[in-house]
Scaffold this active site. Structure first.
Site, PDB file in Angstrom:
ATOM      1  N   ASP A  13       0.857  -1.191   0.000  1.00 37.28           N
ATOM      2  CA  ASP A  13       0.000   0.000   0.000  1.00 37.28           C
ATOM      3  C   ASP A  13       0.894   1.242   0.000  1.00 37.28           C
ATOM      4  OD1 ASP A  13      -3.134   0.764   1.307  1.00 37.28           O
ATOM      5  OD2 ASP A  13      -1.565   2.268   1.143  1.00 37.28           O
ATOM      6  N   ASP A 111      -4.055   2.462  -4.981  1.00 37.91           N
ATOM      7  CA  ASP A 111      -2.710   2.414  -4.384  1.00 37.91           C
ATOM      8  C   ASP A 111      -2.421   1.155  -3.591  1.00 37.91           C
ATOM      9  OD1 ASP A 111      -4.026   2.900  -1.919  1.00 37.91           O
ATOM     10  OD2 ASP A 111      -2.286   4.046  -1.219  1.00 37.91           O
ATOM     11  N   GLU A 112      -3.255   0.112  -3.739  1.00 35.89           N
ATOM     12  CA  GLU A 112      -2.925  -1.092  -2.972  1.00 35.89           C
ATOM     13  C   GLU A 112      -3.184  -2.366  -3.754  1.00 35.89           C
ATOM     14  OE1 GLU A 112      -5.452  -2.054   0.432  1.00 35.89           O
ATOM     15  OE2 GLU A 112      -6.931  -0.644  -0.329  1.00 35.89           O
TER      16      GLU A 112
HETATM   17  P1  TTP Z   1      -5.166   5.085   1.504  1.00 34.19           P
HETATM   18  O1  TTP Z   1      -4.187   4.025   1.094  1.00 34.19           O
HETATM   19  O2  TTP Z   1      -6.250   4.697   2.446  1.00 34.19           O
HETATM   20  O3  TTP Z   1      -4.402   6.296   2.178  1.00 34.19           O
HETATM   21  P2  TTP Z   1      -3.017   6.951   1.814  1.00 34.19           P
HETATM   22  O4  TTP Z   1      -2.305   6.206   0.757  1.00 34.19           O
HETATM   23  O5  TTP Z   1      -3.232   8.401   1.524  1.00 34.19           O
HETATM   24  O6  TTP Z   1      -2.221   6.879   3.172  1.00 34.19           O
HETATM   25  P3  TTP Z   1      -1.640   5.585   3.913  1.00 34.19           P
HETATM   26  O7  TTP Z   1      -1.966   4.399   3.065  1.00 34.19           O
HETATM   27  O8  TTP Z   1      -0.163   5.818   4.027  1.00 34.19           O
HETATM   28  O9  TTP Z   1      -2.313   5.561   5.230  1.00 34.19           O
HETATM   29  O10 TTP Z   1      -5.847   5.692   0.210  1.00 34.19           O
HETATM   30  C1  TTP Z   1      -5.150   5.869  -0.998  1.00 34.19           C
HETATM   31  C2  TTP Z   1      -5.601   7.137  -1.678  1.00 34.19           C
HETATM   32  O11 TTP Z   1      -6.995   7.114  -1.919  1.00 34.19           O
HETATM   33  C3  TTP Z   1      -5.346   8.378  -0.855  1.00 34.19           C
HETATM   34  O12 TTP Z   1      -4.044   8.914  -1.066  1.00 34.19           O
HETATM   35  C4  TTP Z   1      -6.432   9.312  -1.311  1.00 34.19           C
HETATM   36  C5  TTP Z   1      -7.561   8.405  -1.737  1.00 34.19           C
HETATM   37  N1  TTP Z   1      -8.593   8.397  -0.689  1.00 34.19           N
HETATM   38  C6  TTP Z   1      -9.658   9.297  -0.797  1.00 34.19           C
HETATM   39  O13 TTP Z   1      -9.735  10.058  -1.773  1.00 34.19           O
HETATM   40  N2  TTP Z   1     -10.603   9.304   0.176  1.00 34.19           N
HETATM   41  C7  TTP Z   1     -10.566   8.473   1.277  1.00 34.19           C
HETATM   42  O14 TTP Z   1     -11.441   8.535   2.153  1.00 34.19           O
HETATM   43  C8  TTP Z   1      -9.460   7.556   1.377  1.00 34.19           C
HETATM   44  C9  TTP Z   1      -9.353   6.628   2.564  1.00 34.19           C
HETATM   45  C10 TTP Z   1      -8.519   7.557   0.370  1.00 34.19           C
HETATM   46 MG    MG Z   2      -2.121   4.128   0.881  1.00 32.11          MG
END
Ligand code: TTP
Ligand code: MG
Length: 350
Positions: A13, A111-112
């Site tokens: 991720d 992103d995962e």
């Molecule tokens: P995440 O992987 O949940 O968050 P992140 O990558 O920003 O941070 P981390 O994994 O390090 O905790 O989500 C990936 C992307 O998806 C995030 O950068 C922005 C988008 N996103 C939204 O637009 N709204 C949301 O509520 C979430 C959770 C994510």
């Molecule tokens: Mg992330």
């Protein structure tokens, strides 16, 4: 209970994905608290935070928080609008890098991904592979990510969360059951806010509390889901890595500054949203099975209307026309001002 044959899964991720990309693109913001999301408009803005850099998270800012609240917590942060086109391009690059290491990849969001690396046959080798992937992503994209390595998807995902940011955490099959015990029940896939509230009424907060219930109790309480829960509480999760499950739906929505009945604003915004969604469908070479229009009225009353296509389509004219029909029905049926409009399409399986 027996787990499936021995597997080793990596969950990868990206760290603060949208924010990290913006920092990469705008080095002058590096190290500053950075928020990607709606325009805060000096604290009066509507809409929410998409994501916050780790620097901004120190102020308590997180995804899905109202942007006005984020602004209160840190008015000095850098606020940027999302650039989805760029993010999805980078996402595709990253997925391509991952595919160079294994073909058994299930992408679960931009992103995962879960990667089945059972072929390594050892946690040490799997960990090395995770490090190699992280290195390759850094080398090619100058972005950091974190990885969890575990005996199934649930363990790998939780381990990844704990490894964040920019780390790797390994939990072997042997350690999986103990690893789960001190966690909040909400860490278990399938236990959301609703289920955890029910459990809390019986003083069940941690996985170790939930473990006291028999398989029968859980089945009585939650049906088939309860049976699955019984395993998960013990570190067992049979959910397979499904290749090619990447895109299930594409959607966009917008919250208006002020609840509105202005036909030009409503129709103009809706057409714009539809255009973005249809463009993404085309770019990703997909077909639409169902189109859903979302309307939220004053007072947070939210309604949806859907149309299912007998024959999946990507025809822009057809999609626009059908979406607009649904939207106009909303506008005509209800006289209330509108707060949010959105469109979501589900993708037909190939
Ligand atoms: P995440 O992987 O949940 O968050 P992140 O990558 O920003 O941070 P981390 O994994 O390090 O905790 O989500 C990936 C992307 O998806 C995030 O950068 C922005 C988008 N996103 C939204 O637009 N709204 C949301 O509520 C979430 C959770 C994510
Ligand atoms: Mg992330």
């Amino acid at each position: 209970m027996r787990d499936m044959q021995d597997r080793i899964i990596i969950h990868l991720d990206m760290d603060a994905f949208f924010a990290a990309i913006e920092e990469r693109e705008n080095p002058q913001f590096r190290g500053k608290p950075l928020v990607v999301g709606a325009d805060p408009k000096g604290g009066k803005g509507r809409g929410v935070v998409s994501t916050a850099s780790y620097e901004a998270r120190k102020f308590g800012i997180h995804s899905a928080m109202p942007i006005s609240q984020a602004y209160k917590l840190c008015p000095g942060a850098v606020y940027l609008p999302p650039n989805f086109e760029l993010y999805s391009k980078i996402s595709a690059n990253i997925m391509k890098i991952i595919h160079e290491f294994s073909s058994l990849v299930e992408q679960t969001s931009l992103d995962e991904a879960y990667i089945d690396v059972s072929f390594t046959k050892s946690y040490e080798k799997a960990k090395n592979l995770a490090e190699e992937m992280r290195k390759a992503i850094w080398a090619q994209e100058k972005l950091t990510c974190s990885c969890g390595v575990g005996c199934n998807k649930m363990i790998a995902k939780i381990a990844c969360e704990m490894a964040k940011p920019n780390g790797v955490r390994v939990v072997t099959k042997e350690d999986a059951e103990k690893f789960m015990e001190p966690l909040d029940v909400e860490k278990i896939p399938g236990i959301g806010k609703k289920t955890s509230a029910i459990l809390r009424e019986s003083e069940i907060r941690l996985v170790s509390d939930l473990k006291k219930l028999s398989e029968h109790d859980l089945e009585d309480l939650f049906g088939v889901r309860g049976k699955e829960m019984y395993g998960r509480v013990r570190g067992i999760d049979e959910d397979p890595v499904v290749v090619g499950r990447e895109v299930k739906s594409i959607g966009k929505e917008i919250t208006f500054e002020k609840d509105t009945r202005d036909p030009e604003l409503l129709i103009g915004t809706f057409m714009q949203l539809t255009k973005v969604v249809v463009k993404e469908v085309e770019e990703q070479d997909l077909y639409v099975k169902t189109a859903t229009v979302i309307c939220r009225f004053t007072g947070f009353e939210t309604h949806t209307k859907s149309k299912t296509f007998v024959k999946p389509t990507r025809d822009e004219a057809v999609l626009r026309q059908e979406a607009m029909k649904l939207f106009l029905k909303f506008v005509l049926e209800k006289q209330k001002p509108i707060r949010l409009v959105g469109i979501r399409v589900t993708i037909a399986p190939i």
